[in-house]
Design a protein around this motif. Structure first.
Motif, short mmCIF file in Angstrom:
data_model
loop_
_atom_site.label_atom_id
_atom_site.label_comp_id
_atom_site.label_asym_id
_atom_site.label_seq_id
_atom_site.Cartn_x
_atom_site.Cartn_y
_atom_site.Cartn_z
N LYS A 197 5.82 15.03 5.92
CA LYS A 197 4.66 15.00 6.83
C LYS A 197 4.47 13.61 7.42
O LYS A 197 4.17 13.46 8.62
N ILE A 198 4.63 12.58 6.58
CA ILE A 198 4.46 11.20 7.04
C ILE A 198 5.50 10.87 8.11
O ILE A 198 5.17 10.30 9.16
N LYS A 199 6.75 11.23 7.86
CA LYS A 199 7.82 10.89 8.79
C LYS A 199 7.62 11.56 10.14
O LYS A 199 7.95 10.99 11.19
N THR A 204 6.55 10.06 15.79
CA THR A 204 5.72 10.03 17.00
C THR A 204 5.26 8.60 17.29
O THR A 204 5.26 8.15 18.45
N PHE A 205 4.90 7.89 16.23
CA PHE A 205 4.49 6.48 16.37
C PHE A 205 5.62 5.64 16.96
O PHE A 205 5.41 4.85 17.87
N SER A 221 -0.86 -6.40 13.84
CA SER A 221 -1.99 -5.89 13.06
C SER A 221 -2.47 -4.54 13.58
O SER A 221 -2.82 -3.65 12.80
N THR A 222 -2.45 -4.36 14.90
CA THR A 222 -2.89 -3.09 15.47
C THR A 222 -1.97 -1.96 15.05
O THR A 222 -2.42 -0.86 14.68
N GLU A 223 -0.67 -2.21 15.09
CA GLU A 223 0.29 -1.19 14.71
C GLU A 223 0.23 -0.88 13.22
O GLU A 223 0.40 0.28 12.81
N MET A 224 -0.03 -1.89 12.41
CA MET A 224 -0.19 -1.66 10.97
C MET A 224 -1.41 -0.79 10.69
O MET A 224 -1.38 0.07 9.80
N LEU A 225 -2.47 -0.98 11.45
CA LEU A 225 -3.66 -0.15 11.28
C LEU A 225 -3.37 1.29 11.67
O LEU A 225 -3.86 2.23 11.04
N ARG A 226 -2.54 1.46 12.69
CA ARG A 226 -2.15 2.82 13.08
C ARG A 226 -1.34 3.50 11.98
O ARG A 226 -1.51 4.70 11.72
N LEU A 227 -0.48 2.73 11.34
CA LEU A 227 0.27 3.29 10.21
C LEU A 227 -0.66 3.65 9.06
O LEU A 227 -0.49 4.67 8.39
N ASP A 229 -3.67 4.59 9.30
CA ASP A 229 -4.36 5.83 9.68
C ASP A 229 -3.46 7.05 9.42
O ASP A 229 -3.94 8.12 9.06
N ILE A 230 -2.15 6.87 9.64
CA ILE A 230 -1.21 7.97 9.37
C ILE A 230 -1.25 8.35 7.90
O ILE A 230 -1.29 9.54 7.55
N PHE A 231 -1.25 7.35 7.02
CA PHE A 231 -1.33 7.63 5.59
C PHE A 231 -2.68 8.25 5.22
O PHE A 231 -2.75 9.15 4.40
#
Length: 330
Positions: A197-199, A204-205, A221-227, A229-231
Motif C-alpha cells: 500500500k505504501i509503495k 504516485t509521489f 522538508s516539504t517532500e518529507m512531510l508528504r512522505l 502523510d503517506i505513512f
C-alpha cells in the motif's frame, strides 16, 4: 519446513499469551519506479514508463494490529542511501525498542544485516574438537568415538535450533523475543501487505516530483512531510486487515500440517500392515513347502521319499524325436 512450523507455532503461542507481536521490515523504492497506469488486462501494458534503478528511498518500520510503532519510522532518501547492520542496530536501539511494549515479540524475515550470526556454527571442515565442543555446549549427546562426518551430521540436524543472532542479543537484553521467519514466506509478515500500500502511494509521489535532477534526489522538508502523510494514511484499519490475513495464513498452514501428519501416520500403518501380511504369506508358503516335501528341520538326517509324477496322478506320454519328425512329415 520444520523450522517454519516451529516459528508459526511460537507466534501463535505468544499471541495466545497476550504478548504484543511487532512485525518489522525494510523496503526501498527506487527513483523512477512510478507508473502512470495500473495493470488493466492481459492485452494492455500497465507500466508505460521505464523503471530507473539508481537513487532510492529506504523505509525501516515496524507495526502491529494497532498501526505503525510510534516514532519508529526511518526514511533515508539520497543517492548514497544504503542500509547495513550498523544503521539497523542503531534503529533498533534508538527508535524501535524505546517505543515497544514490555515483553514484546519482534517478527522479521531473514536478511544478512538483520540476522548476523553471533556464534559461528562448525562447518564440514571444522576440527573434531570444535565440533565436540559445540555439541557439548548445546547439551547434545554424542559418542566420543564418532568420526568427523558423523559429528557434522549431528550438527546439521540441530544447528537451526541453536543459532544465535546479534538481533536476539539486542532484543533479549531489553526483555523482548525475536522470531526470524525462513526465506520466501512473506505471507506470515503483515508488514509486506502494508509496504504494498505504501509503495503504491510513493510511486504516485515519485511521478509528481520526477522533474528533479536524477542524481540529486535528496528530499526537502516539504517532500518529507508528504512522505510522512503517506505513512499516516495507513492506520489501524489497514494494519488490522493485514494482521488478520497473516493469522488466516497461519491457520491454513497449521491445518495443512496436521492433515499431512495424519496422512503420514496412515501411510506408516498401511506399510507396516502390508509388511506383516507379506511375512505371514512367506511363513505359510514355507510351511506348505516343508509339508509337501516332508522336510523336518529337527530330523534332517531322516531319508525323505519324494513321490514321482505317476504317484501324484499325472500321466504324460513322451514321443521320441524320430516320431515327432515323422508326424510332421505327414
Amino acid at each position: 519446513m520444520k523450522l517454519l512450523l516451529q516459528e508459526v507455532q511460537k507466534i501463535k503461542k505468544y499471541r495466545n499469551e497476550g504478548r504484543d507481536i511487532i512485525y518489522g521490515d525494510v523496503t526501498c523504492v527506487y527513483y523512477g519506479l512510478y507508473k502512470d497506469y495500473t495493470w488493466r488486462d492481459v492485452f494492455s501494458k500497465g507500466i508505460n514508463n521505464k523503471i530507473a534503478w539508481g537513487p532510492r528511498l529506504i523505509f525501516v518500520q515496524a507495526g502491529n494490529a494497532k498501526g505503525f510503532v510510534t516514532k519508529a519510522s526511518l526514511v533515508m532518501g539520497d543517492c548514497r542511501s544504503i542500509i547495513n547492520k550498523e544503521i539497523y542496530d542503531k534503529w533498533l536501539r534508538e527508535r524501535l525498542i524505546p517505543n515497544m511494549q514490555p515483553n514484546s515479540v519482534f517478527v522479521v524475515d531473514e536478511i544478512s544485516y538483520k540476522s548476523t550470526i553471533e556464534e559461528k556454527v562448525p562447518n564440514s571442515k571444522s576440527s573434531k574438537k570444535t565440533m565436540r565442543n559445540w555439541l557439548a555446549s548445546k547439551n547434545i549427546r554424542f559418542d566420543s568415538q564418532c568420526f568427523q562426518p558423523e559429528l557434522y551430521e549431528m550438527i546439521k540436524k540441530h544447528k537451526d535450533l541453536h543459532i544465535k543472532y546479534s538481533l536476539d542479543t539486542i532484543m533479549e537484553a531489553n526483555g523482548h523475543k525475536v522470531l526470524i521467519l525462513p526465506p520466501h514466506h512473506p505471507e506470515f509478515n503483515p508488514i509486506e501487505n502494508i509496504w504494498s500500500k505504501i509503495k503504491g502511494k510513493v510511486e504516485t509521489f515519485w511521478s509528481e516530483v520526477k522533474g528533479v535532477n536524477y542524481y540529486d534526489v535528496a528530499l526537502n522538508s516539504t517532500e518529507m512531510l508528504r512522505l510522512a502523510d503517506i505513512f499516516a494514511a495507513i492506520g489501524p484499519e489497514e494494519w488490522h486487515q493485514a494482521v488478520d490475513q497473516a493469522i488466516r495464513c497461519e491457520d491454513e498452514f497449521m491445518t495443512l500440517e496436521y492433515a499431512m501428519d495424519i496422512r503420514q501416520d496412515q501411510l506408516t500403518v498401511e506399510t507396516e500392515t502390508e509388511n506383516n501380511d507379506w511375512s505371514s504369506d512367506d511363513s505359510s508358503s514355507s510351511d506348505s513347502l516343508d509339508t509337501f516335501t516332508g522336510v523336518n528341520d529337527t530330523d534332517s538326517d531322516t531319508e525323505v521319499h519324494l513321490p514321482n509324477i505317476e504317484e501324484l496322478g499325472y500321466h504324460y506320454s513322451f514321443e521320441s524325436e524320430s516320431e515327432s519328425e515323422s508326424e510332421l512329415n505327414r
